[in-house]
Scaffold this motif. Structure first.
Motif, PDB file in Angstrom:
ATOM      1  N   UNK A   1       0.852  -1.195   0.000  1.00 22.10           N
ATOM      2  CA  UNK A   1       0.000   0.000   0.000  1.00 22.10           C
ATOM      3  C   UNK A   1       0.889   1.246   0.000  1.00 22.10           C
ATOM      4  N   UNK A   2       0.741   2.127  -0.985  1.00 21.44           N
ATOM      5  CA  UNK A   2       1.550   3.351  -1.011  1.00 21.44           C
ATOM      6  C   UNK A   2       1.245   4.230   0.201  1.00 21.44           C
ATOM      7  N   UNK A   3       2.202   5.045   0.564  1.00 23.53           N
ATOM      8  CA  UNK A   3       2.010   5.974   1.670  1.00 23.53           C
ATOM      9  C   UNK A   3       1.571   7.331   1.133  1.00 23.53           C
ATOM     10  N   UNK A   4       1.074   8.168   2.050  1.00 26.66           N
ATOM     11  CA  UNK A   4       0.677   9.519   1.673  1.00 26.66           C
ATOM     12  C   UNK A   4       1.871  10.290   1.124  1.00 26.66           C
ATOM     13  N   UNK A   5       3.012  10.083   1.732  1.00 24.64           N
ATOM     14  CA  UNK A   5       4.216  10.791   1.294  1.00 24.64           C
ATOM     15  C   UNK A   5       4.566  10.429  -0.150  1.00 24.64           C
ATOM     16  N   UNK A   6       4.446   9.143  -0.504  1.00 20.99           N
ATOM     17  CA  UNK A   6       4.766   8.718  -1.865  1.00 20.99           C
ATOM     18  C   UNK A   6       3.827   9.355  -2.886  1.00 20.99           C
ATOM     19  N   UNK A   7       2.538   9.395  -2.576  1.00 22.34           N
ATOM     20  CA  UNK A   7       1.571   9.976  -3.505  1.00 22.34           C
ATOM     21  C   UNK A   7       1.839  11.459  -3.684  1.00 22.34           C
ATOM     22  N   UNK A   8       2.022  12.184  -2.557  1.00 21.21           N
ATOM     23  CA  UNK A   8       2.227  13.626  -2.631  1.00 21.21           C
ATOM     24  C   UNK A   8       3.524  13.965  -3.360  1.00 21.21           C
ATOM     25  N   UNK A   9       4.557  13.138  -3.191  1.00 25.14           N
ATOM     26  CA  UNK A   9       5.822  13.402  -3.861  1.00 25.14           C
ATOM     27  C   UNK A   9       5.658  13.320  -5.378  1.00 25.14           C
ATOM     28  N   UNK A  10       4.878  12.354  -5.835  1.00 19.92           N
ATOM     29  CA  UNK A  10       4.645  12.232  -7.278  1.00 19.92           C
ATOM     30  C   UNK A  10       3.814  13.394  -7.802  1.00 19.92           C
ATOM     31  N   UNK A  11       2.840  13.839  -7.012  1.00 15.70           N
ATOM     32  CA  UNK A  11       2.028  14.979  -7.434  1.00 15.70           C
ATOM     33  C   UNK A  11       2.873  16.242  -7.545  1.00 15.70           C
ATOM     34  N   UNK A  37      -7.215  11.714   2.478  1.00 10.82           N
ATOM     35  CA  UNK A  37      -8.097  11.174   3.497  1.00 10.82           C
ATOM     36  C   UNK A  37      -9.561  11.340   3.167  1.00 10.82           C
ATOM     37  N   UNK A  38      -9.856  11.699   1.919  1.00  5.34           N
ATOM     38  CA  UNK A  38     -11.236  11.938   1.494  1.00  5.34           C
ATOM     39  C   UNK A  38     -11.568  11.047   0.296  1.00  5.34           C
ATOM     40  N   UNK A  39     -12.823  10.598   0.189  1.00  2.82           N
ATOM     41  CA  UNK A  39     -13.209   9.824  -0.992  1.00  2.82           C
ATOM     42  C   UNK A  39     -13.281  10.723  -2.216  1.00  2.82           C
ATOM     43  N   UNK A  53      -6.194  20.929   2.152  1.00  4.61           N
ATOM     44  CA  UNK A  53      -5.340  19.763   2.404  1.00  4.61           C
ATOM     45  C   UNK A  53      -4.352  19.560   1.249  1.00  4.61           C
ATOM     46  N   UNK A  54      -3.158  19.089   1.547  1.00  2.00           N
ATOM     47  CA  UNK A  54      -2.203  18.799   0.473  1.00  2.00           C
ATOM     48  C   UNK A  54      -2.786  17.778  -0.506  1.00  2.00           C
ATOM     49  N   UNK A  55      -2.568  18.011  -1.784  1.00  2.00           N
ATOM     50  CA  UNK A  55      -3.041  17.084  -2.796  1.00  2.00           C
ATOM     51  C   UNK A  55      -4.424  17.362  -3.311  1.00  2.00           C
ATOM     52  N   UNK A  56      -5.108  18.383  -2.761  1.00  2.00           N
ATOM     53  CA  UNK A  56      -6.460  18.675  -3.219  1.00  2.00           C
ATOM     54  C   UNK A  56      -6.408  19.375  -4.573  1.00  2.00           C
ATOM     55  N   UNK A  57      -7.030  18.799  -5.616  1.00  2.00           N
ATOM     56  CA  UNK A  57      -7.052  19.453  -6.919  1.00  2.00           C
ATOM     57  C   UNK A  57      -8.107  20.561  -6.919  1.00  2.00           C
TER      58      UNK A  57
END
Length: 278
Positions: A1-11, A37-39, A53-57
């Motif tokens: 399972x990827x971590x939040x850090x991995x996803x945000x780093x790619x973004x 943390x949101x659907x 939140x970080x990662x919110x488009x």
């Protein structure tokens, strides 16, 4: 399972959620859930804090929820697996050997001369054959050679039924419809065009091997056209019953029966009914 850090780093590198998810081997909606943390269904109204939140488009995330649908039965490997499973299923093979391609017997065997009852029974035979054609799997659904051959036999039987049914209608039914119904010419013309369409499809099926996908496609076209034609004729029968007396309907039925029985005694072939003009 990827971590939040991995996803945000790619973004942060400029990838969007679909691209980041593909890198990490997870669905895009799951990558969004990990990062925020949101659907990703867009169903909730976000608070100002959630929007920061970080990662919110900045745009909708609805497109991240459902991946593109894929039909697994379109793959050759899946079709081969289905064939192998069917061949290894003893109960299925036994049921296939016992299946009779002919239509079931009629619940009401009394003879009738009433024209609409007479033709409705022909429709019942056609409908029974169409149900079997739909039930028995063809090439696209992994049918066995015996099942595909049986589908060809059912098409032959449909052609034999229609080879007697349609010329008798052309000789007696449609002239009566033109004569007694106010819009009889339009109804007869529409019915005859439907019959010609069905004849062309039957002729194409006659020249197509039952173990091909082309046969499956043509068989589906034939089923659709015949069901539509049967429904159309049934509506005409209701008008004809209201316009003719019982004696007139019986006289018409006797003439039609003789014509149908005479046509039915002629040899039938895979070509279906003869294409005749009104």
């Amino acid at each position: 399972m990827p971590t939040q850090e991995q996803v945000l780093r790619l973004l942060e590198t400029g990838l969007d959620y679909r691209e980041a998810a593909a890198r990490l081997g997870v669905p895009a909606g799951q990558a969004f859930l990990i990062a925020t943390g949101l659907p990703a269904d867009g169903g909730d109204t976000l608070t100002a804090e959630e929007q920061r939140r970080p990662g919110m488009p900045s745009s909708s995330t609805q497109h991240l929820v459902n991946p593109a649908a894929e039909n697994p039965t379109g793959k050759d490997s899946v079709r081969q697996w289905l064939k192998q499973r069917a061949a290894a299923d003893a109960q299925m093979q036994s049921a296939a050997r016992r299946r009779d391609a002919g239509p079931g017997s009629s619940q009401d065997t009394d003879e009738t001369d009433e024209v609409t009852d007479l033709l409705t029974r022909d429709h019942d035979r056609v409908t029974a054959l169409l149900k079997q054609l739909q039930t028995i799997p063809g090439r696209k659904k992994g049918g066995s050679p015996a099942q595909m051959s049986r589908r060809g036999s059912i098409v032959d039987m449909l052609g034999a039924v229609l080879a007697a049914h349609e010329p008798a209608e052309q000789q007696h039914l449609w002239p009566a419809v033109r004569r007694v119904l106010g819009d009889g010419d339009a109804l007869a013309d529409q019915a005859l065009e439907q019959e010609r369409e069905g004849t062309r499809t039957l002729t194409a099926l006659a020249g197509t091997a039952p173990d091909t996908e082309e046969f499956d496609d043509l068989a589906e076209q034939l089923s659709s056209r015949l069901r539509r034609h049967v429904a159309f004729e049934d509506s005409v029968f209701a008008e004809l019953r209201a316009a003719l007396s019982p004696d007139e309907r019986s006289a018409l039925g006797r003439n039609l029966r003789r014509a149908r029985d005479a046509a039915g005694r002629r040899p039938a072939d895979r070509q279906g009914t003869a294409e005749t003009d009104p």
